[in-house]
Design a protein around this motif. Structure first.
Motif, mmCIF file in Angstrom:
data_model
loop_
_atom_site.group_PDB
_atom_site.id
_atom_site.type_symbol
_atom_site.label_atom_id
_atom_site.label_comp_id
_atom_site.label_asym_id
_atom_site.label_seq_id
_atom_site.Cartn_x
_atom_site.Cartn_y
_atom_site.Cartn_z
ATOM 1 N N UNK A 65 0.824 -1.211 0.000
ATOM 2 C CA UNK A 65 0.000 0.000 0.000
ATOM 3 C C UNK A 65 0.864 1.269 0.000
ATOM 4 N N UNK A 66 1.893 1.262 0.836
ATOM 5 C CA UNK A 66 2.781 2.422 0.960
ATOM 6 C C UNK A 66 3.445 2.729 -0.379
ATOM 7 N N UNK A 72 2.301 6.972 -6.718
ATOM 8 C CA UNK A 72 1.335 7.981 -7.159
ATOM 9 C C UNK A 72 1.935 9.386 -7.051
ATOM 10 N N UNK A 73 2.661 9.640 -5.976
ATOM 11 C CA UNK A 73 3.292 10.952 -5.790
ATOM 12 C C UNK A 73 4.453 11.136 -6.759
ATOM 13 N N UNK A 100 -2.682 9.375 16.749
ATOM 14 C CA UNK A 100 -3.295 8.346 15.900
ATOM 15 C C UNK A 100 -2.316 7.978 14.803
ATOM 16 N N UNK A 101 -1.447 7.044 15.085
ATOM 17 C CA UNK A 101 -0.375 6.688 14.164
ATOM 18 C C UNK A 101 -0.852 5.662 13.152
ATOM 19 N N UNK A 102 -1.059 6.086 11.950
ATOM 20 C CA UNK A 102 -1.439 5.178 10.871
ATOM 21 C C UNK A 102 -0.532 5.483 9.678
ATOM 22 N N UNK A 103 -0.739 4.804 8.599
ATOM 23 C CA UNK A 103 0.006 5.096 7.381
ATOM 24 C C UNK A 103 1.486 4.826 7.500
ATOM 25 N N UNK A 104 2.269 5.861 7.368
ATOM 26 C CA UNK A 104 3.712 5.704 7.320
ATOM 27 C C UNK A 104 4.337 5.315 8.652
#
Length: 195
Positions: A65-66, A72-73, A100-104
């Protein structure tokens, strides 16, 4: 694997990613993940042979996902490569949240914890971070070729250093509860690339 099986497996991976990002790997039990996914207790070993195999799958899915988001960037048409690199790191900075640590955050959260604990998970982290560095190297090379960066150094070594810089800045941002380390990383990134 049926669609229902794939959906259940994905739910388990997503629930674990949220829990691991918040608490780390060791502090999260299988029952917590099952509860978070809304999956019956007997289902876990149908999908995963062990907690380590599960952790490895969580890391692999996270990087999948990352890397899609990173692509995309970095593949933004009509932008100079240097602008794409800065947009990637701006996205990284924006993703940092102390409550709220999500994503990276998952790579930041798990890297030090599991590297000595699980060889399969360490290798999954290594594979994912290597792919990030590969993309950064490609972007730096692109920035030199399109003239958007006057950089003259070793693109691979610089890509590795930038990733390490940002990983460290992410840890320090958590320690300090401040984005100042991320701002310092942004400034140093600009200096290194001459942009």
């Amino acid at each position: 694997m049926t669609i229902k099986s794939r959906d259940t497996r994905t739910q388990l991976l997503l629930a674990a990613e949220r829990s691991f990002a918040h608490k780390g790997y060791a502090a999260v039990g299988i029952n917590e993940v099952l509860s978070g996914a809304g999956v019956p207790k007997g289902s876990f070993y149908h999908y995963f042979s062990s907690k380590d195999a599960f952790g490895e799958a969580v890391i692999a899915r996270y990087f999948e996902q990352y890397l899609a988001e990173m692509d995309e960037i970095l593949d933004a048409a009509g932008q100079a490569w240097a602008a794409r690199i800065l947009a990637y790191f701006a996205s990284w900075r924006a993703s940092q949240s102390f409550g709220d640590c999500e994503g990276k955050c998952l790579a930041v959260k798990l890297s030090a914890e599991v590297a000595d604990m699980s060889e399969p998970m360490r290798l999954a982290l290594k594979a994912g971070t290597t792919q990030i560095v590969d993309r950064l190297e490609r972007a730096i090379t692109g920035a030199v070729q399109d003239g958007s960066s006057p950089f003259t150094g070793d693109a691979r070594a610089t890509a590795e250093s930038l990733y390490q810089l940002w990983l460290g800045a992410s840890v320090m941002a958590k320690v300090q509860r401040s984005l100042a380390p991320m701002d310092a990383a942004t400034a140093l990134t600009r200096r290194l690339l001459g942009v």
